[in-house]
Design a protein around this motif. Sequence first.
Motif, PDB file in Angstrom:
ATOM      1  N   GLY A 291       0.782  -1.232   0.000  1.00  0.00           N
ATOM      2  CA  GLY A 291       0.000   0.000   0.000  1.00  0.00           C
ATOM      3  C   GLY A 291       0.805   1.269   0.000  1.00  0.00           C
ATOM      4  N   TRP A 292       2.099   1.191   0.238  1.00  0.00           N
ATOM      5  CA  TRP A 292       2.964   2.367   0.293  1.00  0.00           C
ATOM      6  C   TRP A 292       4.409   1.884   0.255  1.00  0.00           C
ATOM      7  N   GLY A 293       5.348   2.835   0.200  1.00  0.00           N
ATOM      8  CA  GLY A 293       6.738   2.454   0.388  1.00  0.00           C
ATOM      9  C   GLY A 293       7.646   2.556  -0.816  1.00  0.00           C
ATOM     10  N   LEU A 294       7.101   2.566  -2.036  1.00  0.00           N
ATOM     11  CA  LEU A 294       7.969   2.656  -3.208  1.00  0.00           C
ATOM     12  C   LEU A 294       8.451   4.080  -3.434  1.00  0.00           C
ATOM     13  N   THR A 295       9.611   4.184  -4.059  1.00  0.00           N
ATOM     14  CA  THR A 295      10.124   5.453  -4.550  1.00  0.00           C
ATOM     15  C   THR A 295      10.213   5.359  -6.073  1.00  0.00           C
ATOM     16  N   SER A 296      10.148   6.521  -6.748  1.00  0.00           N
ATOM     17  CA  SER A 296      10.150   6.496  -8.207  1.00  0.00           C
ATOM     18  C   SER A 296      10.544   7.866  -8.748  1.00  0.00           C
ATOM     19  N   THR A 297      10.694   7.929 -10.061  1.00  0.00           N
ATOM     20  CA  THR A 297      10.932   9.180 -10.774  1.00  0.00           C
ATOM     21  C   THR A 297       9.753   9.458 -11.697  1.00  0.00           C
ATOM     22  N   LEU A 298       9.668  10.689 -12.188  1.00  0.00           N
ATOM     23  CA  LEU A 298       8.598  11.046 -13.127  1.00  0.00           C
ATOM     24  C   LEU A 298       8.555  10.102 -14.320  1.00  0.00           C
ATOM     25  N   ASP A 299       9.709   9.877 -14.935  1.00  0.00           N
ATOM     26  CA  ASP A 299       9.734   9.060 -16.145  1.00  0.00           C
ATOM     27  C   ASP A 299       9.377   7.613 -15.861  1.00  0.00           C
ATOM     28  N   ASP A 300       9.842   7.100 -14.733  1.00  0.00           N
ATOM     29  CA  ASP A 300       9.495   5.727 -14.378  1.00  0.00           C
ATOM     30  C   ASP A 300       7.996   5.569 -14.184  1.00  0.00           C
ATOM     31  N   TYR A 301       7.410   6.449 -13.379  1.00  0.00           N
ATOM     32  CA  TYR A 301       5.982   6.283 -13.112  1.00  0.00           C
ATOM     33  C   TYR A 301       5.153   6.565 -14.359  1.00  0.00           C
ATOM     34  N   MET A 302       5.652   7.423 -15.223  1.00  0.00           N
ATOM     35  CA  MET A 302       4.943   7.669 -16.477  1.00  0.00           C
ATOM     36  C   MET A 302       4.925   6.411 -17.346  1.00  0.00           C
ATOM     37  N   LYS A 303       5.981   5.619 -17.312  1.00  0.00           N
ATOM     38  CA  LYS A 303       5.972   4.355 -18.053  1.00  0.00           C
ATOM     39  C   LYS A 303       4.843   3.456 -17.554  1.00  0.00           C
ATOM     40  N   PHE A 304       4.672   3.424 -16.244  1.00  0.00           N
ATOM     41  CA  PHE A 304       3.583   2.637 -15.663  1.00  0.00           C
ATOM     42  C   PHE A 304       2.235   3.184 -16.123  1.00  0.00           C
ATOM     43  N   ALA A 305       2.057   4.507 -16.077  1.00  0.00           N
ATOM     44  CA  ALA A 305       0.796   5.124 -16.489  1.00  0.00           C
ATOM     45  C   ALA A 305       0.515   4.899 -17.969  1.00  0.00           C
ATOM     46  N   ARG A 306       1.542   5.006 -18.791  1.00  0.00           N
ATOM     47  CA  ARG A 306       1.354   4.805 -20.238  1.00  0.00           C
ATOM     48  C   ARG A 306       0.997   3.355 -20.552  1.00  0.00           C
ATOM     49  N   MET A 307       1.549   2.428 -19.800  1.00  0.00           N
ATOM     50  CA  MET A 307       1.148   1.028 -19.960  1.00  0.00           C
ATOM     51  C   MET A 307      -0.345   0.891 -19.727  1.00  0.00           C
ATOM     52  N   LEU A 308      -0.863   1.600 -18.727  1.00  0.00           N
ATOM     53  CA  LEU A 308      -2.284   1.523 -18.418  1.00  0.00           C
ATOM     54  C   LEU A 308      -3.135   2.134 -19.523  1.00  0.00           C
ATOM     55  N   VAL A 309      -2.755   3.307 -20.021  1.00  0.00           N
ATOM     56  CA  VAL A 309      -3.559   3.959 -21.054  1.00  0.00           C
ATOM     57  C   VAL A 309      -3.469   3.199 -22.373  1.00  0.00           C
ATOM     58  N   ASN A 310      -2.375   2.443 -22.563  1.00  0.00           N
ATOM     59  CA  ASN A 310      -2.216   1.615 -23.755  1.00  0.00           C
ATOM     60  C   ASN A 310      -2.797   0.218 -23.555  1.00  0.00           C
ATOM     61  N   GLU A 311      -3.661   0.089 -22.564  1.00  0.00           N
ATOM     62  CA  GLU A 311      -4.419  -1.143 -22.309  1.00  0.00           C
ATOM     63  C   GLU A 311      -3.523  -2.330 -21.997  1.00  0.00           C
ATOM     64  N   GLY A 312      -2.469  -2.072 -21.199  1.00  0.00           N
ATOM     65  CA  GLY A 312      -1.665  -3.166 -20.681  1.00  0.00           C
ATOM     66  C   GLY A 312      -0.328  -3.380 -21.338  1.00  0.00           C
ATOM     67  N   THR A 313      -0.010  -2.606 -22.368  1.00  0.00           N
ATOM     68  CA  THR A 313       1.262  -2.790 -23.056  1.00  0.00           C
ATOM     69  C   THR A 313       2.017  -1.469 -23.150  1.00  0.00           C
ATOM     70  N   LEU A 314       3.328  -1.564 -23.268  1.00  0.00           N
ATOM     71  CA  LEU A 314       4.185  -0.415 -23.551  1.00  0.00           C
ATOM     72  C   LEU A 314       5.376  -0.931 -24.332  1.00  0.00           C
ATOM     73  N   GLY A 315       5.451  -0.514 -25.593  1.00  0.00           N
ATOM     74  CA  GLY A 315       6.492  -1.055 -26.454  1.00  0.00           C
ATOM     75  C   GLY A 315       6.323  -2.560 -26.590  1.00  0.00           C
ATOM     76  N   LYS A 316       7.396  -3.293 -26.317  1.00  0.00           N
ATOM     77  CA  LYS A 316       7.351  -4.749 -26.416  1.00  0.00           C
ATOM     78  C   LYS A 316       6.856  -5.410 -25.121  1.00  0.00           C
ATOM     79  N   ALA A 317       6.698  -4.621 -24.079  1.00  0.00           N
ATOM     80  CA  ALA A 317       6.267  -5.179 -22.790  1.00  0.00           C
ATOM     81  C   ALA A 317       4.756  -5.353 -22.762  1.00  0.00           C
ATOM     82  N   LYS A 318       4.319  -6.557 -22.466  1.00  0.00           N
ATOM     83  CA  LYS A 318       2.891  -6.849 -22.324  1.00  0.00           C
ATOM     84  C   LYS A 318       2.648  -7.243 -20.867  1.00  0.00           C
ATOM     85  N   ILE A 319       2.096  -6.308 -20.113  1.00  0.00           N
ATOM     86  CA  ILE A 319       1.942  -6.518 -18.677  1.00  0.00           C
ATOM     87  C   ILE A 319       0.588  -7.137 -18.345  1.00  0.00           C
ATOM     88  N   LEU A 320      -0.489  -6.594 -18.920  1.00  0.00           N
ATOM     89  CA  LEU A 320      -1.842  -7.115 -18.700  1.00  0.00           C
ATOM     90  C   LEU A 320      -2.627  -7.090 -19.996  1.00  0.00           C
TER      91      LEU A 320
END
Length: 423
Positions: A291-320
Amino acid sequence: MNKILYALLFIFLIASSFQQPPTGKKDKKAPAIINSSAKARVDATLKSFVDSGKIAGVSALIFEKNKEVYHNAFGYADREAKAKMDRNTIVRIYSMTKPVTGVALMKLYEKGAFQLDDPLSKFIPEFADMKVYKGLDASGNLILEPLKRPITVRDITRHTAGFATTTDLPGIRDVLQKADLSNPNNTLEQMVKKLASLPLLFQPGEQWSYGPSVDVQAYLVERLSGKPFAQYLQENIFTPLGMTNTRYVVAPGDRKRFAATYRKSVEGQLARIPDADNLFNTKEFALTPGGWGLTSTLDDYMKFARMLVNEGTLGKAKILKPETIKLMATNHLSDSVTQRMWLPSKGQVGFGIDFAVRLHPPATKEENNGVVGEFFWDGAASTLFWVDPVNDLTAVLFVQVFPFDGKLHKSFRDAVYGPFMPN
């Protein structure tokens, strides 16, 4: 008969003339949200945060239609060390850890490891015989009642399990203090077993109450995957997405990029929180919270957000899978859940799987701006991100100030989307 047909036709034409609410699907023809005017608004807003003394430093990053359309930073990551805030600054994201945990759990859902309506006790037996707090008897003993139904996995993804968090109820304060759930020397297993020994505050599914549910999710990931939670995150989310700066413990060589945290007094004065009070991310502890505890940078967390808006993928990574993202970004709270703590302060929202989900556009200029279909969350030090599928937009805002300041988020959202336009 003709009169009836004409009447029906008239009703149809009138009904079809009303604008339908956004569906959450991308509108490829929609005009750009982040134009020159929006950039100027965001710049002015972020600068005003620092100039007014509300915060020491701020940075923001926005992507739209798969392109970076805005980045800027103002002020200091560490005011006393004169270290500027920038896109490489590492911050404590606190509860923005929760959506990461949700994605980790749902990867196991896709593998068939569980169903959302499975009893939690199927995987963590300690939750099999929970009791619900009803008060104290004349002798000061807890009055408990049995469960009406088991806690489900869905309950721990939407904060409806009933876990004890408040300390203002007679008898609950003492048992919570004794359990010491957030002690960083607890392992996830120890924390969860202590939690399971406490009474619930309400019957599962009856209220929305923010608390340790996502830490239970992290332990469930460990139980189902057979791997330590931090290792699972690294292998299944961080490494595939290239999130090289996201972790629980900041390496000594990166400490110069690590932002200080500040506390704002009632009078509006900022005071740096001593490093000695912020050891969790600079020292190895047993606890790896979901529920808490991670540290991150803008670019790192944006990669996570972009994976979500791209419906689970980012580039070659298929997360969900796309259908899993849709499931997570769908409201799972029924109208019968009327007690929702401070969730309504975030707008007309419901709650999905570790995200708030916007159900209606703002009705007044006082409400948080946003688009129906967006999903988002924030962190205790006033960080924020959201995913806007309609406009194919993702935004991340980093500050490090306590207490949580929702007014910063309101101002940032208004700067991004522009002035409130009543329907």
